[in-house]
Write a protein that holds these residues in place. Structure first.
Motif, mmCIF file in Angstrom:
data_model
loop_
_atom_site.group_PDB
_atom_site.id
_atom_site.type_symbol
_atom_site.label_atom_id
_atom_site.label_comp_id
_atom_site.label_asym_id
_atom_site.label_seq_id
_atom_site.Cartn_x
_atom_site.Cartn_y
_atom_site.Cartn_z
ATOM 1 N N ALA A 214 9.371 24.296 28.668
ATOM 2 C CA ALA A 214 8.519 24.006 29.912
ATOM 3 C C ALA A 214 8.756 22.460 30.187
ATOM 4 O O ALA A 214 8.499 22.345 31.565
ATOM 5 C CB ALA A 214 7.179 24.279 29.528
ATOM 6 N N ARG A 215 8.963 21.716 29.091
ATOM 7 C CA ARG A 215 9.243 20.169 29.523
ATOM 8 C C ARG A 215 10.284 20.081 30.213
ATOM 9 O O ARG A 215 10.158 18.881 30.847
ATOM 10 C CB ARG A 215 8.989 19.407 28.285
ATOM 11 C CG ARG A 215 9.368 18.079 28.110
ATOM 12 C CD ARG A 215 7.930 17.389 28.621
ATOM 13 N NE ARG A 215 8.020 15.924 28.783
ATOM 14 C CZ ARG A 215 8.757 15.093 29.826
ATOM 15 N NH1 ARG A 215 9.425 16.026 30.783
ATOM 16 N NH2 ARG A 215 8.758 13.891 29.548
ATOM 17 N N GLU A 216 11.330 20.839 30.455
ATOM 18 C CA GLU A 216 12.382 20.555 31.113
ATOM 19 C C GLU A 216 12.324 20.517 32.618
ATOM 20 O O GLU A 216 13.037 20.124 33.443
ATOM 21 C CB GLU A 216 13.610 21.608 30.757
ATOM 22 C CG GLU A 216 14.089 21.368 29.178
ATOM 23 C CD GLU A 216 14.946 22.356 29.071
ATOM 24 O OE1 GLU A 216 15.032 23.441 29.539
ATOM 25 O OE2 GLU A 216 15.498 22.288 27.630
ATOM 26 N N LYS A 217 11.134 21.117 32.881
ATOM 27 C CA LYS A 217 10.606 21.492 34.326
ATOM 28 C C LYS A 217 10.040 20.095 34.957
ATOM 29 O O LYS A 217 9.832 19.905 36.184
ATOM 30 C CB LYS A 217 9.943 22.445 34.661
ATOM 31 C CG LYS A 217 10.849 23.878 34.305
ATOM 32 C CD LYS A 217 9.714 25.117 34.307
ATOM 33 C CE LYS A 217 10.108 26.223 33.661
ATOM 34 N NZ LYS A 217 9.272 27.486 33.719
ATOM 35 N N PHE A 218 9.658 19.259 33.894
ATOM 36 C CA PHE A 218 8.768 17.903 34.447
ATOM 37 C C PHE A 218 9.549 16.738 34.394
ATOM 38 O O PHE A 218 10.522 16.662 33.695
ATOM 39 C CB PHE A 218 7.456 17.920 33.541
ATOM 40 C CG PHE A 218 6.525 18.803 33.498
ATOM 41 C CD1 PHE A 218 5.402 18.401 34.152
ATOM 42 C CD2 PHE A 218 6.741 20.262 33.074
ATOM 43 C CE1 PHE A 218 4.132 19.530 34.244
ATOM 44 C CE2 PHE A 218 5.554 21.017 33.048
ATOM 45 C CZ PHE A 218 4.431 20.738 33.763
ATOM 46 N N PRO A 219 9.190 15.877 35.387
ATOM 47 C CA PRO A 219 9.844 14.541 35.273
ATOM 48 C C PRO A 219 8.989 13.813 34.417
ATOM 49 O O PRO A 219 8.264 14.062 33.828
ATOM 50 C CB PRO A 219 9.570 14.220 36.838
ATOM 51 C CG PRO A 219 8.209 14.920 37.165
ATOM 52 C CD PRO A 219 8.402 16.163 36.423
ATOM 53 N N ASP A 220 9.954 12.802 33.761
ATOM 54 C CA ASP A 220 9.425 11.862 32.677
ATOM 55 C C ASP A 220 8.272 11.219 33.327
ATOM 56 O O ASP A 220 8.202 10.573 34.263
ATOM 57 C CB ASP A 220 10.352 10.984 32.341
ATOM 58 C CG ASP A 220 11.517 11.967 31.456
ATOM 59 O OD1 ASP A 220 11.099 12.814 30.983
ATOM 60 O OD2 ASP A 220 12.725 11.423 31.516
ATOM 61 N N VAL A 221 7.363 10.398 32.123
ATOM 62 C CA VAL A 221 6.238 9.863 32.550
ATOM 63 C C VAL A 221 7.144 8.275 33.021
ATOM 64 O O VAL A 221 8.056 8.007 32.434
ATOM 65 C CB VAL A 221 5.480 9.415 31.286
ATOM 66 C CG1 VAL A 221 4.491 8.243 31.701
ATOM 67 C CG2 VAL A 221 4.713 10.366 31.088
ATOM 68 N N GLY A 222 6.655 7.805 34.132
ATOM 69 C CA GLY A 222 7.291 6.717 34.833
ATOM 70 C C GLY A 222 8.262 6.831 35.875
ATOM 71 O O GLY A 222 8.573 6.037 36.630
ATOM 72 N N THR A 223 8.402 8.277 36.270
ATOM 73 C CA THR A 223 9.391 8.670 37.258
ATOM 74 C C THR A 223 8.694 8.447 38.633
ATOM 75 O O THR A 223 7.579 8.672 38.620
ATOM 76 C CB THR A 223 9.769 10.040 37.012
ATOM 77 O OG1 THR A 223 10.241 10.224 35.772
ATOM 78 C CG2 THR A 223 10.589 10.600 38.223
ATOM 79 N N THR A 224 9.492 7.959 39.479
ATOM 80 C CA THR A 224 8.920 7.957 40.715
ATOM 81 C C THR A 224 9.017 9.210 41.698
ATOM 82 O O THR A 224 9.951 9.715 41.534
ATOM 83 C CB THR A 224 9.475 6.878 41.648
ATOM 84 O OG1 THR A 224 9.449 5.437 41.061
ATOM 85 C CG2 THR A 224 9.159 6.712 43.132
ATOM 86 N N VAL A 225 7.794 9.608 42.240
ATOM 87 C CA VAL A 225 7.897 10.802 42.718
ATOM 88 C C VAL A 225 7.130 10.885 44.302
ATOM 89 O O VAL A 225 6.562 9.854 44.529
ATOM 90 C CB VAL A 225 7.157 11.875 41.981
ATOM 91 C CG1 VAL A 225 7.797 12.203 40.531
ATOM 92 C CG2 VAL A 225 5.739 11.604 41.749
ATOM 93 N N VAL A 226 7.146 11.742 45.110
ATOM 94 C CA VAL A 226 6.677 12.099 46.261
ATOM 95 C C VAL A 226 5.731 13.128 46.029
ATOM 96 O O VAL A 226 6.135 14.243 45.875
ATOM 97 C CB VAL A 226 7.767 12.374 47.501
ATOM 98 C CG1 VAL A 226 7.117 12.500 48.687
ATOM 99 C CG2 VAL A 226 8.991 11.156 47.444
ATOM 100 N N THR A 227 4.520 12.923 46.767
ATOM 101 C CA THR A 227 3.581 13.990 46.864
ATOM 102 C C THR A 227 3.126 14.112 48.217
ATOM 103 O O THR A 227 3.478 13.461 49.114
ATOM 104 C CB THR A 227 2.158 13.489 45.795
ATOM 105 O OG1 THR A 227 1.712 12.468 46.677
ATOM 106 C CG2 THR A 227 2.449 13.075 44.652
#
Length: 266
Positions: A214-227
């Motif tokens: 499941a973790r492979e689907k998530f970005p790491d903490v600290g990653t810049t994302v767009v919502t």
């Protein structure tokens, strides 16, 4: 392939494969002929074919089903072992050895005595061993247990409120690592991750594969994302809830989003 039978020598003992002489029912008592004397065991796994590569080179054999006399001798040995336990405990104190006596078990014919103990480090028990052999008139096997093995012998309840896995169904201890704690987003500083033995709980390994996939689907903490509310940085993950906590750049707040609502920037 080799046909084997799964037995336990003690109620909380490890699953052990032995060579059967015939078919046996689950929970049936049998006598096992080992290199260290005959022992009573209880069948816990029906006979089956197992690849030789997965089996030890030397395996004990089933001598036959346990008779009423065998069962009576076994129970008599338990009573004798209780008395012997107190005597050995006194001898350890008399020799001034830093040992904690855990268990004492007789072979069915009392030709061997198995004694387990816990200690911080290596113990020179040679003088004690001579006194034990003279007292019991038998071969003595002293085995030092680690913290996990000690907890398995004593048993108890885990944080979940159920009996310890190691003292109920676990055969061998699974490898448990700090990485598993991180994969499951648990606090490294919390004692809640520790079992009765003071080590990381064995059950952390049970769910690790699910968390890793499941973790492979998530970005790491600290990653810049767009919502949908703008760009932000991942500050927290809820693997089982399939959500992320995002600190938005344009707003002084952190909001929770479904995994599908977030896109990694760039």
């Amino acid at each position: 392939m080799t046909r084997v039978l799964g037995v336990r020598y003690e109620e909380q003992g490890d699953l052990t494969y032995v060579l059967p002489d015939q078919s046996y029912e689950i929970d049936e008592f049998v006598v096992i002929e080992t290199e260290k004397g005959p022992r009573l065991a209880q069948v816990c796994l029906a006979s089956r074919e197992v690849d030789e590569a997965k089996l030890p080179l030397q395996m004990a054999r089933v001598k036959g089903p346990a008779s009423d006399r065998d069962l009576q001798i076994y129970h008599d040995n338990i009573l004798a072992a209780q008395a012997g336990f107190d005597w050995v405990k006194g001898q350890i104190a008399e020799h001034g050895l830093p040992m904690k006596l855990i268990d004492l078990v007789y072979a069915l014919d009392r030709s061997h005595v198995y004694i387990s103990f816990a200690a911080e480090g290596r113990v020179d028990f040679r003088s004690l061993l001579k006194d034990l052999a003279q007292h019991f008139k038998a071969r003595i096997e002293l085995r030092q247990l680690n913290q996990r093995e000690e907890a398995k012998v004593y048993g108890g309840l885990g944080p979940c409120g159920r009996a310890l896995c190691c003292s109920t169904f676990l055969g061998e201890f699974p490898p448990v690592s700090i990485k598993m704690v991180r994969n499951q987003n648990l606090s490294l500083a919390s004692n809640k991750n520790l079992g009765a033995c003071g080590k990381l709980m064995c059950c952390l390994s049970f769910e690790d594969e699910v968390y890793r996939e499941a973790r492979e689907k998530f970005p790491d903490v600290g990653t810049t994302v767009v919502t949908k509310d703008g760009q932000g940085v991942v500050t927290g993950l809820d693997i089982l809830g399939h959500t992320l906590t995002i600190r938005l750049d344009e707003k002084p707040v952190s909001l929770r989003y479904e995994l599908e609502e977030v896109t990694v920037y760039g």
